[in-house]
Design a protein around this motif. Sequence first.
Motif, PDB file in Angstrom:
ATOM      1  N   VAL A   1       0.860  -1.183   0.000  1.00 54.15           N
ATOM      2  CA  VAL A   1       0.000   0.000   0.000  1.00 54.15           C
ATOM      3  C   VAL A   1       0.900   1.238   0.000  1.00 54.15           C
ATOM      4  O   VAL A   1       1.642   1.472   0.960  1.00 54.15           O
ATOM      5  CB  VAL A   1      -0.941   0.019   1.221  1.00 54.15           C
ATOM      6  N   GLU A   2       0.819   2.005  -1.089  1.00 54.54           N
ATOM      7  CA  GLU A   2       1.601   3.240  -1.218  1.00 54.54           C
ATOM      8  C   GLU A   2       0.726   4.408  -0.760  1.00 54.54           C
ATOM      9  O   GLU A   2      -0.313   4.689  -1.337  1.00 54.54           O
ATOM     10  CB  GLU A   2       2.029   3.451  -2.669  1.00 54.54           C
ATOM     11  N   LEU A   3       1.173   5.092   0.298  1.00 54.60           N
ATOM     12  CA  LEU A   3       0.422   6.181   0.917  1.00 54.60           C
ATOM     13  C   LEU A   3       1.193   7.487   0.769  1.00 54.60           C
ATOM     14  O   LEU A   3       2.412   7.472   0.499  1.00 54.60           O
ATOM     15  CB  LEU A   3       0.200   5.868   2.397  1.00 54.60           C
ATOM     16  N   PRO A   4       0.518   8.614   0.962  1.00 61.16           N
ATOM     17  CA  PRO A   4       1.243   9.890   0.885  1.00 61.16           C
ATOM     18  C   PRO A   4       2.427   9.954   1.847  1.00 61.16           C
ATOM     19  O   PRO A   4       3.441  10.585   1.556  1.00 61.16           O
ATOM     20  CB  PRO A   4       0.169  10.923   1.234  1.00 61.16           C
ATOM     21  N   GLY A   5       2.320   9.290   2.996  1.00 59.25           N
ATOM     22  CA  GLY A   5       3.392   9.382   3.983  1.00 59.25           C
ATOM     23  C   GLY A   5       4.361   8.223   3.982  1.00 59.25           C
ATOM     24  O   GLY A   5       5.258   8.165   4.827  1.00 59.25           O
ATOM     25  N   GLY A   6       4.202   7.271   3.064  1.00 66.59           N
ATOM     26  CA  GLY A   6       5.115   6.138   3.057  1.00 66.59           C
ATOM     27  C   GLY A   6       4.456   4.892   2.501  1.00 66.59           C
ATOM     28  O   GLY A   6       3.417   4.951   1.831  1.00 66.59           O
ATOM     29  N   THR A   7       5.046   3.738   2.803  1.00 65.43           N
ATOM     30  CA  THR A   7       4.601   2.461   2.259  1.00 65.43           C
ATOM     31  C   THR A   7       4.334   1.477   3.394  1.00 65.43           C
ATOM     32  O   THR A   7       5.114   1.385   4.344  1.00 65.43           O
ATOM     33  CB  THR A   7       5.662   1.870   1.313  1.00 65.43           C
ATOM     34  N   VAL A   8       3.218   0.765   3.269  1.00 65.11           N
ATOM     35  CA  VAL A   8       2.880  -0.306   4.202  1.00 65.11           C
ATOM     36  C   VAL A   8       2.840  -1.606   3.404  1.00 65.11           C
ATOM     37  O   VAL A   8       2.213  -1.664   2.340  1.00 65.11           O
ATOM     38  CB  VAL A   8       1.522  -0.055   4.895  1.00 65.11           C
ATOM     39  N   ARG A   9       3.504  -2.635   3.918  1.00 62.53           N
ATOM     40  CA  ARG A   9       3.591  -3.885   3.169  1.00 62.53           C
ATOM     41  C   ARG A   9       3.362  -5.057   4.107  1.00 62.53           C
ATOM     42  O   ARG A   9       3.759  -5.028   5.273  1.00 62.53           O
ATOM     43  CB  ARG A   9       4.959  -3.996   2.491  1.00 62.53           C
ATOM     44  N   GLY A  10       2.716  -6.095   3.578  1.00 64.25           N
ATOM     45  CA  GLY A  10       2.487  -7.307   4.363  1.00 64.25           C
ATOM     46  C   GLY A  10       2.132  -8.456   3.454  1.00 64.25           C
ATOM     47  O   GLY A  10       2.029  -8.311   2.234  1.00 64.25           O
ATOM     48  N   ARG A  11       1.930  -9.627   4.049  1.00 65.01           N
ATOM     49  CA  ARG A  11       1.580 -10.821   3.287  1.00 65.01           C
ATOM     50  C   ARG A  11       0.123 -11.177   3.524  1.00 65.01           C
ATOM     51  O   ARG A  11      -0.376 -11.103   4.654  1.00 65.01           O
ATOM     52  CB  ARG A  11       2.475 -12.000   3.683  1.00 65.01           C
ATOM     53  N   ARG A  12      -0.543 -11.554   2.468  1.00 65.49           N
ATOM     54  CA  ARG A  12      -1.948 -11.935   2.566  1.00 65.49           C
ATOM     55  C   ARG A  12      -2.092 -13.237   3.352  1.00 65.49           C
ATOM     56  O   ARG A  12      -1.159 -14.048   3.407  1.00 65.49           O
ATOM     57  CB  ARG A  12      -2.546 -12.089   1.163  1.00 65.49           C
ATOM     58  N   LEU A  13      -3.257 -13.435   3.947  1.00 66.96           N
ATOM     59  CA  LEU A  13      -3.537 -14.681   4.652  1.00 66.96           C
ATOM     60  C   LEU A  13      -3.868 -15.769   3.635  1.00 66.96           C
ATOM     61  O   LEU A  13      -4.607 -15.537   2.678  1.00 66.96           O
ATOM     62  CB  LEU A  13      -4.719 -14.498   5.609  1.00 66.96           C
ATOM     63  N   ASP A  14      -3.341 -16.944   3.857  1.00 67.53           N
ATOM     64  CA  ASP A  14      -3.564 -18.051   2.933  1.00 67.53           C
ATOM     65  C   ASP A  14      -4.791 -18.848   3.356  1.00 67.53           C
ATOM     66  O   ASP A  14      -4.703 -20.020   3.731  1.00 67.53           O
ATOM     67  CB  ASP A  14      -2.318 -18.937   2.892  1.00 67.53           C
ATOM     68  N   HIS A  15      -5.935 -18.179   3.344  1.00 63.24           N
ATOM     69  CA  HIS A  15      -7.199 -18.820   3.698  1.00 63.24           C
ATOM     70  C   HIS A  15      -8.276 -18.337   2.728  1.00 63.24           C
ATOM     71  O   HIS A  15      -8.176 -17.241   2.172  1.00 63.24           O
ATOM     72  CB  HIS A  15      -7.621 -18.480   5.131  1.00 63.24           C
ATOM     73  N   ASP A  16      -9.293 -19.171   2.527  1.00 59.11           N
ATOM     74  CA  ASP A  16     -10.411 -18.815   1.652  1.00 59.11           C
ATOM     75  C   ASP A  16     -11.510 -18.145   2.471  1.00 59.11           C
ATOM     76  O   ASP A  16     -12.096 -18.777   3.362  1.00 59.11           O
ATOM     77  CB  ASP A  16     -10.971 -20.051   0.942  1.00 59.11           C
TER      78      ASP A  16
END
Length: 336
Positions: free
Chosen positions: A214-229
Amino acid sequence: MRGIGRMARETGLTVSALRFYDGAGILVPARVDPHSGYRWYGDDQVAPARLVARLRRVGLPLADIRRVLEHRRDPAVVDEILGAHLVRLEDGLADARRELSAARALLDLELPVPTVLRTTTTELAAALRAVRYAVGADPGLPMLTGVLLDVDDDAVRLAATDRYRLAVATLPDASVTGPACSALLPVDLADEVLAALGTDGSVTVAVDGPVITVELPGGTVRGRRLDHDFPDYRRILRPSSAHRIDTDAAELRAALEAAPTRTVPHGPDGAEQTASVLSLGEVEIGVNREFLLEALDAGAAGQLVLELDGPITPLALRDPARPGNVSMLMPVRLPA
């Protein structure tokens, strides 16, 4: 009278199909030779047989075909049967599209094509706040412990549920590049993004394989998606309801404050819970007061539309300014 071979040629049904529908009691011949078993059909059976052929081509179940034939001179009944089948076909097509999209993603694991959406910080913050309250916390149900980002050809939606309530919010002005996708954001990642959305501006969300950026005006937030349906929440959403009441958040809060309460059984262990009893039109429904207040706090502060089909069906709160935004609460079953 015509034999079964001529009947097949005139109606588009095979001889074996005509025998099958005879056995099913749907197209019974006018006469059957008692010695040879040969079937004969009358002129008045040609049109119903052609109707059966068309209905089977679109997969209408035999029970519904029988009802259509019985009520074919009652347009209201026929429209109801065919309309319900059309909804099933459309749901099946939507399911097929999602499954094929997932299949393509599996086939393209080596060279994944990211899905990128662009919106504003204001829109994303509003959508996250509208669904965050409904995220589940049960570790035994990990598929409910995140916020679903659902991108398809129709819309971009966020959804969350804990089994007792479902919240869905749309990003109506988001632009999307890349394939359709469904990505389950861990709740910690969703909260981190929400906390960083204080500055007005544009925001970009990219789903690239297991990584969400996620690119935001104040920086970047990054993570891994959950591997669930995530559960198929769309099947719970309904296009219309038997009871519809126009109100606003303040009026509903006042009604909830004044509502009588009842202590009712809850769960197989004999525990009890307190239900607030609301009268919505002609229907009396029990609700969890805390859940309803959380839904009101998360949604629009102004006008609301309440939708309800009955005392044991989910209560839907919809924002008329954004019909795609809805909160659905399971009712508390009241004793008879």
